[in-house]
Design a protein around this motif. Structure first.
Motif, mmCIF file in Angstrom:
data_model
loop_
_atom_site.group_PDB
_atom_site.id
_atom_site.type_symbol
_atom_site.label_atom_id
_atom_site.label_comp_id
_atom_site.label_asym_id
_atom_site.label_seq_id
_atom_site.Cartn_x
_atom_site.Cartn_y
_atom_site.Cartn_z
ATOM 1 N N PRO A 211 82.854 32.545 -35.601
ATOM 2 C CA PRO A 211 83.373 32.728 -34.236
ATOM 3 C C PRO A 211 83.216 31.470 -33.400
ATOM 4 C CG PRO A 211 81.937 34.537 -34.868
ATOM 5 C CD PRO A 211 81.754 33.472 -35.905
ATOM 6 N N PRO A 214 87.246 31.024 -27.054
ATOM 7 C CA PRO A 214 88.713 31.008 -27.104
ATOM 8 C C PRO A 214 89.269 29.609 -26.867
ATOM 9 C CG PRO A 214 87.939 32.883 -25.819
ATOM 10 C CD PRO A 214 86.748 32.037 -26.078
ATOM 11 N N GLN A 240 94.931 39.477 -30.769
ATOM 12 C CA GLN A 240 93.581 39.484 -31.338
ATOM 13 C C GLN A 240 93.309 38.271 -32.212
ATOM 14 O OE1 GLN A 240 93.897 43.667 -32.898
ATOM 15 N NE2 GLN A 240 91.819 43.835 -32.074
ATOM 16 N N HIS A 243 91.545 35.594 -30.254
ATOM 17 C CA HIS A 243 90.340 35.918 -29.484
ATOM 18 C C HIS A 243 89.165 35.042 -29.919
ATOM 19 C CE1 HIS A 243 91.737 40.263 -28.306
ATOM 20 N NE2 HIS A 243 92.513 39.302 -27.822
ATOM 21 N N PRO A 246 84.289 38.317 -31.496
ATOM 22 C CA PRO A 246 84.131 39.659 -30.905
ATOM 23 C C PRO A 246 83.772 39.577 -29.426
ATOM 24 C CG PRO A 246 82.185 39.090 -32.153
ATOM 25 C CD PRO A 246 83.156 37.966 -32.375
ATOM 26 N N GLY A 247 83.828 40.746 -28.753
ATOM 27 C CA GLY A 247 83.433 40.842 -27.354
ATOM 28 C C GLY A 247 84.403 40.148 -26.418
ATOM 29 N N PHE A 248 85.686 40.218 -26.679
ATOM 30 C CA PHE A 248 86.671 39.502 -25.860
ATOM 31 C C PHE A 248 86.974 40.281 -24.589
ATOM 32 C CE2 PHE A 248 90.993 38.561 -24.565
ATOM 33 C CZ PHE A 248 91.007 37.177 -24.558
ATOM 34 N N THR A 271 87.767 44.425 -19.259
ATOM 35 C CA THR A 271 87.258 44.496 -20.638
ATOM 36 C C THR A 271 88.323 44.883 -21.663
ATOM 37 O OG1 THR A 271 86.563 46.785 -20.236
ATOM 38 C CG2 THR A 271 84.935 45.045 -19.852
ATOM 39 N N TRP A 273 91.434 44.207 -23.624
ATOM 40 C CA TRP A 273 92.252 43.013 -23.890
ATOM 41 C C TRP A 273 93.751 43.306 -23.820
ATOM 42 C CZ3 TRP A 273 95.737 42.777 -27.898
ATOM 43 C CH2 TRP A 273 95.615 43.736 -28.908
ATOM 44 N N ASN A 296 84.748 35.419 -24.671
ATOM 45 C CA ASN A 296 84.192 36.272 -25.728
ATOM 46 C C ASN A 296 82.678 36.081 -25.763
ATOM 47 O OD1 ASN A 296 83.767 33.841 -27.030
ATOM 48 N ND2 ASN A 296 85.398 34.144 -28.545
ATOM 49 N N LYS A 297 82.024 36.568 -26.819
ATOM 50 C CA LYS A 297 80.558 36.492 -26.868
ATOM 51 C C LYS A 297 80.044 35.059 -26.944
ATOM 52 C CE LYS A 297 79.325 41.042 -28.669
ATOM 53 N NZ LYS A 297 78.629 41.779 -29.751
#
Length: 310
Positions: A211, A214, A240, A243, A246-248, A271, A273, A296-297
């Motif tokens: 990851p 973005p 997606q 993105h 995760p956590g986008f 929250t 997307w 994102n995270k």
């Protein structure tokens, strides 16, 4: 009343000639007359009384025919033909009879057709997955002279049963593929011949990338006044595949325009997307600066967003 007619017969005796009557048989039936009385009209008189003369009317009796067991009327029936199909019960031994068609049978000439060897699917002999790229190579098989090009397709964990073209119409059998962060990939190779037919290879093992924040922000950002107290902020949702982890989510920044660093940014979070708009409360008597950022995270996008002033 039955009357017997007499037949006159003349006989001669010693005293002279005498006449006798003999009955004739069989007897005949004559109608019986019953008198009816009708008065004879005479003008009224004190000394006269009416006299009646009988008037005779014949009465007829029908001839009686006794019932007989031997008598019966005869009727001639009317015949109507009925057409019923002939039923053949099911039988394992029954086979319908076919009339042969009188067509001359000629043996076709002996022609030998040479079929080209079929195209076999390519064989992937090397696949290596890195942090943000993958190496893939394959061995062509079958009739390689008819192969026009190869295509590399991929599917992702977001759409595992949907294949998309990654590299189109290549004649090379080795490629280095750039991948998006935070995504899991699966690849396959397809060979296409001159007739448009294709054969596909087996799928590669899954390849997951690391990851990252973005690489872009939402596009087509638009701000307009929805009422005296609200602004409508809209944008195009990000797929997606970009993105990058995760956590986008989306982060909306807004502040009063013209104050610069003196006035800090206010922020709102979206929250979902897939969402593409948001109502922002504001004061219509002031100017405002607004921007939308992808997060994102790992963190916010590394690309500077566009600031809109309204």
């Amino acid at each position: 009343m039955i009357t017997t007619p007499l037949t006159e017969a003349t006989t001669q005796s010693s005293s002279g000639i005498s006449t006798t009557y003999e009955p004739t048989y069989p007897p005949t039936y004559e109608p019986t007359y019953r008198p009816t009385y009708r008065p004879t009209y005479v003008p009224p008189s004190s000394t006269y009384g009416p006299t009646y003369e009988p008037t005779y009317r014949p009465t007829y009796r029908p001839t009686y025919v006794p019932p007989s067991s031997t008598y019966s009327p005869t009727y001639e029936p009317t015949y109507r033909p009925t057409h019923r199909p002939t039923y053949v019960p099911p039988s394992s031994t029954y086979r319908p009879a076919y009339k042969p068609t009188n067509r001359p049978t000629t043996n076709p000439p002996n022609v030998t057709t040479i079929q080209p060897p079929p195209i076999y699917e390519p064989e992937i002999n090397y696949f290596k997955c890195h942090d943000n790229q993958a190496d893939i190579s394959w061995i062509p098989r079958g009739n390689t002279e008819n192969i026009v090009y190869y295509t590399i397709e991929h599917s992702t964990s977001f759409k595992p049963y949907v294949w998309s073209i990654f590299v189109d119409k290549t004649d090379a059998n080795f490629h280095v593929i750039s991948l998006s962060p935070g995504t899991t990939y699966t690849f396959r190779v397809i060979a296409t011949d001159k007739n448009g037919k294709f054969s596909q290879s087996s799928e590669t093992e899954m390849c997951s990338t690391k990851p990252d924040a973005p690489y872009t922000n939402p596009t087509n950002v638009y701000v307009k006044s929805a009422s005296s107290n609200y602004l409508l902020v809209s944008w195009k949702p990000m797929a997606q595949s970009i993105h990058n982890g995760p956590g986008f989510f989306y982060r909306i920044y807004y502040r009063q325009a013209g104050l610069g660093w003196i006035r800090p940014w206010n922020q709102e979070t979206v929250t979902d997307w897939k969402q593409d708009k948001y109502l922002l409360k504001y004061s219509s008597s002031l100017k405002w600066e607004i921007k939308v950022v992808a997060v994102n995270k790992v963190g916010e996008s590394k690309v500077k967003p566009i600031v809109i002033t309204i």
